[in-house]
Design a protein around this motif. Structure first.
Motif, PDB file in Angstrom:
ATOM      1  N   TRP A  13       0.717  -1.194  -0.008  1.00  0.00           N
ATOM      2  CA  TRP A  13      -0.040   0.087   0.024  1.00  0.00           C
ATOM      3  C   TRP A  13       0.773   1.215  -0.050  1.00  0.00           C
ATOM      4  CZ3 TRP A  13      -1.259   4.141   3.012  1.00  0.00           C
ATOM      5  CH2 TRP A  13      -2.421   4.894   2.817  1.00  0.00           C
ATOM      6  N   LEU A  14       1.871   1.387   0.978  1.00  0.00           N
ATOM      7  CA  LEU A  14       2.794   2.540   0.999  1.00  0.00           C
ATOM      8  C   LEU A  14       3.464   2.708  -0.296  1.00  0.00           C
ATOM      9  CD1 LEU A  14       4.094   1.966   4.624  1.00  0.00           C
ATOM     10  CD2 LEU A  14       2.649   4.193   3.712  1.00  0.00           C
ATOM     11  N   CYS A  15       4.079   1.582  -0.985  1.00  0.00           N
ATOM     12  CA  CYS A  15       4.819   1.473  -2.329  1.00  0.00           C
ATOM     13  C   CYS A  15       3.849   2.169  -3.147  1.00  0.00           C
ATOM     14  CB  CYS A  15       5.474   0.066  -2.408  1.00  0.00           C
ATOM     15  SG  CYS A  15       6.421   0.077  -3.847  1.00  0.00           S
ATOM     16  N   GLN A  16       2.630   1.564  -3.390  1.00  0.00           N
ATOM     17  CA  GLN A  16       1.905   2.088  -4.378  1.00  0.00           C
ATOM     18  C   GLN A  16       1.544   3.456  -4.110  1.00  0.00           C
ATOM     19  OE1 GLN A  16      -1.655  -0.396  -4.303  1.00  0.00           O
ATOM     20  NE2 GLN A  16      -0.598  -1.886  -5.530  1.00  0.00           N
ATOM     21  N   LEU A  17       1.360   4.155  -2.908  1.00  0.00           N
ATOM     22  CA  LEU A  17       1.114   5.417  -2.688  1.00  0.00           C
ATOM     23  C   LEU A  17       2.299   6.147  -3.148  1.00  0.00           C
ATOM     24  CD1 LEU A  17      -0.647   7.805  -1.156  1.00  0.00           C
ATOM     25  CD2 LEU A  17       0.791   7.251   0.800  1.00  0.00           C
ATOM     26  N   PHE A  18       3.496   6.008  -2.384  1.00  0.00           N
ATOM     27  CA  PHE A  18       4.462   6.851  -2.956  1.00  0.00           C
ATOM     28  C   PHE A  18       5.130   6.650  -4.447  1.00  0.00           C
ATOM     29  CE2 PHE A  18       4.408   6.992   1.920  1.00  0.00           C
ATOM     30  CZ  PHE A  18       4.411   8.090   1.888  1.00  0.00           C
ATOM     31  N   ALA A  19       4.492   5.646  -4.984  1.00  0.00           N
ATOM     32  CA  ALA A  19       4.996   5.285  -6.761  1.00  0.00           C
ATOM     33  C   ALA A  19       4.124   6.011  -7.563  1.00  0.00           C
ATOM     34  CB  ALA A  19       5.432   3.884  -6.702  1.00  0.00           C
ATOM     35  N   SER A  20       2.933   6.334  -6.883  1.00  0.00           N
ATOM     36  CA  SER A  20       1.910   6.984  -7.814  1.00  0.00           C
ATOM     37  C   SER A  20       2.478   8.185  -8.673  1.00  0.00           C
ATOM     38  CB  SER A  20       0.772   7.528  -6.911  1.00  0.00           C
ATOM     39  OG  SER A  20       1.084   8.787  -6.492  1.00  0.00           O
ATOM     40  N   GLN A  21       1.797   8.466  -9.707  1.00  0.00           N
ATOM     41  CA  GLN A  21       2.228   9.632 -10.596  1.00  0.00           C
ATOM     42  C   GLN A  21       2.537  10.917  -9.930  1.00  0.00           C
ATOM     43  OE1 GLN A  21       0.296   9.823 -14.330  1.00  0.00           O
ATOM     44  NE2 GLN A  21       1.980  11.251 -15.167  1.00  0.00           N
ATOM     45  N   ALA A  22       1.521  11.160  -9.109  1.00  0.00           N
ATOM     46  CA  ALA A  22       1.328  12.603  -8.497  1.00  0.00           C
ATOM     47  C   ALA A  22       2.443  12.488  -7.545  1.00  0.00           C
ATOM     48  CB  ALA A  22       0.061  12.615  -7.818  1.00  0.00           C
ATOM     49  N   ALA A  23       2.545  11.646  -6.598  1.00  0.00           N
ATOM     50  CA  ALA A  23       3.897  11.548  -5.652  1.00  0.00           C
ATOM     51  C   ALA A  23       5.362  11.753  -6.319  1.00  0.00           C
ATOM     52  CB  ALA A  23       3.717  10.220  -4.757  1.00  0.00           C
ATOM     53  N   ALA A  24       5.405  10.813  -7.514  1.00  0.00           N
ATOM     54  CA  ALA A  24       6.840  10.628  -8.040  1.00  0.00           C
ATOM     55  C   ALA A  24       7.194  12.026  -8.660  1.00  0.00           C
ATOM     56  CB  ALA A  24       6.589   9.674  -9.009  1.00  0.00           C
ATOM     57  N   SER A  25       5.995  12.869  -8.974  1.00  0.00           N
ATOM     58  CA  SER A  25       6.460  14.061  -9.607  1.00  0.00           C
ATOM     59  C   SER A  25       6.311  15.179  -8.793  1.00  0.00           C
ATOM     60  CB  SER A  25       5.408  14.109 -10.726  1.00  0.00           C
ATOM     61  OG  SER A  25       4.198  14.539 -10.357  1.00  0.00           O
ATOM     62  N   GLY A  26       6.360  14.794  -7.315  1.00  0.00           N
ATOM     63  CA  GLY A  26       6.329  16.006  -6.433  1.00  0.00           C
ATOM     64  C   GLY A  26       5.048  16.548  -6.282  1.00  0.00           C
ATOM     65  N   GLY A  27       3.927  15.875  -6.495  1.00  0.00           N
ATOM     66  CA  GLY A  27       2.579  16.584  -6.398  1.00  0.00           C
ATOM     67  C   GLY A  27       1.910  16.189  -5.182  1.00  0.00           C
ATOM     68  N   ILE A  28       0.591  16.124  -5.265  1.00  0.00           N
ATOM     69  CA  ILE A  28      -0.191  15.916  -3.911  1.00  0.00           C
ATOM     70  C   ILE A  28      -1.102  14.799  -3.979  1.00  0.00           C
ATOM     71  CG2 ILE A  28      -2.052  17.068  -2.344  1.00  0.00           C
ATOM     72  CD1 ILE A  28      -1.001  19.778  -3.501  1.00  0.00           C
ATOM     73  N   VAL A  29      -0.988  14.089  -2.984  1.00  0.00           N
ATOM     74  CA  VAL A  29      -1.919  12.935  -2.885  1.00  0.00           C
ATOM     75  C   VAL A  29      -2.894  12.861  -1.799  1.00  0.00           C
ATOM     76  CG1 VAL A  29      -0.483  11.385  -4.102  1.00  0.00           C
ATOM     77  CG2 VAL A  29      -0.311  11.348  -1.797  1.00  0.00           C
ATOM     78  N   ARG A  30      -4.177  12.418  -1.974  1.00  0.00           N
ATOM     79  CA  ARG A  30      -4.899  12.421  -0.787  1.00  0.00           C
ATOM     80  C   ARG A  30      -5.347  10.750  -0.423  1.00  0.00           C
ATOM     81  NH1 ARG A  30     -10.804  12.573  -0.709  1.00  0.00           N
ATOM     82  NH2 ARG A  30     -10.735  12.553  -3.252  1.00  0.00           N
ATOM     83  N   ARG A  31      -5.505  10.529   0.861  1.00  0.00           N
ATOM     84  CA  ARG A  31      -6.206   9.168   1.293  1.00  0.00           C
ATOM     85  C   ARG A  31      -7.092   9.366   2.536  1.00  0.00           C
ATOM     86  NH1 ARG A  31      -4.158   8.406  -2.841  1.00  0.00           N
ATOM     87  NH2 ARG A  31      -3.038   6.607  -3.680  1.00  0.00           N
TER      88      ARG A  31
END
Length: 76
Positions: A13-31
Motif C-alpha cells: 500500500w505504501l509502495c503504491q502510494l509513494f510510487a503514484s504519478q502524483a507523488a513521484a512528480s512532487g505533487g499532492i496525494v489524498r487518502r
C-alpha cells in the motif's frame, strides 16, 4: 453482486502510494484516514511521510500529503 477488495499488505500500500504519478512528480496525494489506520496504522504512516521529508495535513477524515520538500503555508 460486488466482490470485496483484496487484502493488501502495508508495504505494498505504501509502495503504491509513494510510487503514484502524483507523488513521484512532487505533487499532492489524498487518502482516507480510515484506510490509513486500517492498512498501515497512523504511527507508521506518519513515520514514512517524515522519513521522505514530506508534509501532510488532516481534515474531515482525509489526509493530504504534499510529496515535495516545499514549505506548506496556510492562506487564511
Amino acid at each position: 453482486m460486488t466482490t470485496p477488495p483484496a487484502v493488501i499488505s502495508p508495504e505494498r500500500w505504501l509502495c503504491q502510494l509513494f510510487a503514484s504519478q502524483a507523488a513521484a512528480s512532487g505533487g499532492i496525494v489524498r487518502r482516507g484516514l480510515r484506510d490509513v489506520d486500517r492498512i498501515v496504522g497512523r504511527t507508521r504512516f506518519v513515520h514514512e511521510i517524515k522519513w521522505r521529508g514530506f508534509r501532510a495535513i488532516e481534515n474531515a477524515g482525509q489526509v493530504v500529503i504534499f510529496c515535495n520538500h516545499n514549505p506548506v503555508r496556510p492562506l487564511c
